[in-house]
Enzyme design. Structure first.
Site, short mmCIF file in Angstrom:
data_model
loop_
_atom_site.label_atom_id
_atom_site.label_comp_id
_atom_site.label_asym_id
_atom_site.label_seq_id
_atom_site.Cartn_x
_atom_site.Cartn_y
_atom_site.Cartn_z
N PHE A 133 47.60 176.93 35.63
CA PHE A 133 47.34 175.41 35.98
C PHE A 133 47.67 175.48 37.60
CE2 PHE A 133 50.01 171.68 37.37
CZ PHE A 133 48.85 170.81 37.14
N GLU B 29 53.35 181.56 32.57
CA GLU B 29 51.91 182.16 32.74
C GLU B 29 50.94 180.84 32.80
OE1 GLU B 29 50.96 185.13 33.95
OE2 GLU B 29 48.83 184.33 33.63
N LYS B 30 51.10 179.96 31.79
CA LYS B 30 50.20 178.87 31.91
C LYS B 30 50.33 177.99 33.01
CE LYS B 30 50.52 178.71 26.49
NZ LYS B 30 49.35 179.34 26.15
N ILE B 31 51.64 177.88 33.36
CA ILE B 31 51.78 177.11 34.66
C ILE B 31 51.23 177.80 35.83
CG2 ILE B 31 53.74 176.46 36.00
CD1 ILE B 31 55.32 175.97 33.65
#
Length: 399
Positions: free
Chosen positions: A169, A164-166
């Site tokens: 990003f 999810e963070k990627i």
DNA sequence: GGGCAATACG
DNA sequence: CGTA
DNA sequence: GCCC
């Protein structure tokens, strides 16, 4: 033993030459073998005074730069299932694949994840920190730019939350939580404190909670162990915040074919180094003195180690760890002290889980029906062979 | 849910 | 227990 | 936080 010595990279800096001279002039110890991990021979010529450095508070610190801030072409997240890159060794065991010191791809992503890992570490969440470590290692080894979060999630070590963070990003070019840390007073102060030799996250946070914001304040107010006081005093010498990415620790692994020669060896050696003015005298007035005399005992074998600080003829100071080992420990000692830390954890994990081999820096044991059988490991290559994994050069163990 | 490397030293 |  |  000679083979090992030749196969290990040796740094070409002045004090190594001095050591060689020392060695050749000392026939008592003509068979000691220096062994070195690949360490970059960089050094800081500090332009700031020590006092200035110790007085820095977070707003004076050089900016918490991203290691890399690539112009990332925003990759389209929409299109799904990109296959995982061919050739990538997709395993939870980092020791099975080469990991470069500086990756070619996904560099900004790695920089941001490193900030999050450090944050978890400083917050005393070691298991979460470890998870980030796994993911970061995998991404560092990944052979192309990650195109989508779907692709990322196929990488073992990258789960839902990190995917999810990627995803964020890839859409925005950053990860907010990580980016904020770069300007976060507590994060940066804890980072600074924990760089001091002898100071870990517990002590760093203790100091923060006591209201200290600079090392100078700590030095002036806190009651410190001699070792930590020394760590602070030496901090400016070891400071590597500006323009330096590589750390200059050196480990020397010392062994003799005639172990009886080793009795008191470290003691004699350090005395000579002090005579020749290579060592910072202060150190030996502090707690370290105990260690030395402790090592003097015949102490029937196994590991003897101490940390010391050496002041070579260049005037540059470095941390040097001297480790005396039995000849039959040499292979595992070199493997164990070469790192990276994550590589060591990984190879030990693999050896145990997949091969029933118990590995540490002293020995390798096979565990079968409750019994332990010791194997002698003659070299790093030996260890890889016995565990049954492909050999990796030390410079590709940057997990 | 359990496990996450392993050990020495102060 | 904290640190290396 | 992630794997098995």
């Amino acid at each position: 033993m000679d083979d090992i010595a030749k196969s290990v990279p040796v740094i070409d800096i002045q004090w190594i030459r001095d050591w060689k001279k020392l060695r050749s002039s000392d026939s008592d110890h003509d068979d000691f073998v220096p062994s070195l991990p690949p360490v970059m021979a960089t050094s800081a010529i500090s332009s700031s005074s020590g006092a200035e450095i110790l007085n820095r508070r977070f707003k004076d610190l050089p900016p918490e730069e991203l290691q890399f801030d690539d112009e990332i072409a925003r990759r389209r997240e929409a299109e799904a299932n990109v296959d995982i890159a061919p050739g990538f060794i997709n395993s939870k065991y980092e020791c099975l694949r080469p990991t470069p010191y500086e990756p070619k791809y996904n560099r900004k992503l790695v920089s941001l994840l490193l900030l999050l890992e450090r944050k978890r570490h400083l917050d005393n969440e070691p298991k979460r920190s470890l998870s980030y470590r796994h993911a970061i290692s995998a991404i560092k080894a990944y052979p192309r730019e990650i195109q989508s979060s779907k692709e990322a999630e196929k990488i073992i070590g990258v789960g839902k939350k990190m995917a999810e963070k990627i995803k964020v990003f890839l859409h925005t070019g950053t990860i907010e939580e990580a980016d904020k840390l770069r300007y976060d007073e507590q994060f940066r102060t804890l980072s600074l404190f924990s760089k001091v030799f002898g100071v870990g996250v517990t002590t760093a946070r203790l100091w923060w909670d006591m209201g200290y914001r600079t090392l100078q304040e700590v030095l002036a107010s806190a009651k410190l162990t001699a070792a930590v006081q020394l760590g602070i005093e030496l901090f400016p010498d070891f400071d590597q915040s500006r323009g330096k990415t590589k750390n200059g620790d050196v480990d020397l692994i010392i062994s003799s074919k005639r172990p009886d020669n080793m009795k008191g060896f470290l003691n004699k050696l350090t005395r000579r180094l002090i005579e020749k003015n290579y060592l910072k005298h202060k150190l030996w007035n502090s707690t370290e003195i105990k260690k030395i005399s402790h090592l003097e005992r015949p102490s029937a074998g196994a590991r003897q180690v101490f940390d010391s600080f050496e002041k070579p003829s260049t005037g540059i100071r470095r941390q040097v760890d001297l480790i005396c080992v039995q000849p039959d420990e040499l292979g595992t000692a070199i493997l164990g002290w070469t790192g990276s830390k994550q590589f060591e954890r990984s190879i030990r994990d693999y050896a145990k889980k997949e091969k029933n081999l118990l590995l540490n820096s002293q020995a390798m044991h096979l565990e079968q029906n409750g019994k332990r059988k010791k194997y002698v490991v003659h070299s790093e290559k030996d260890a890889f062979d016995m565990i049954g994994i492909p050999y990796l050069e030390p410079e590709l163990r940057n997990c």
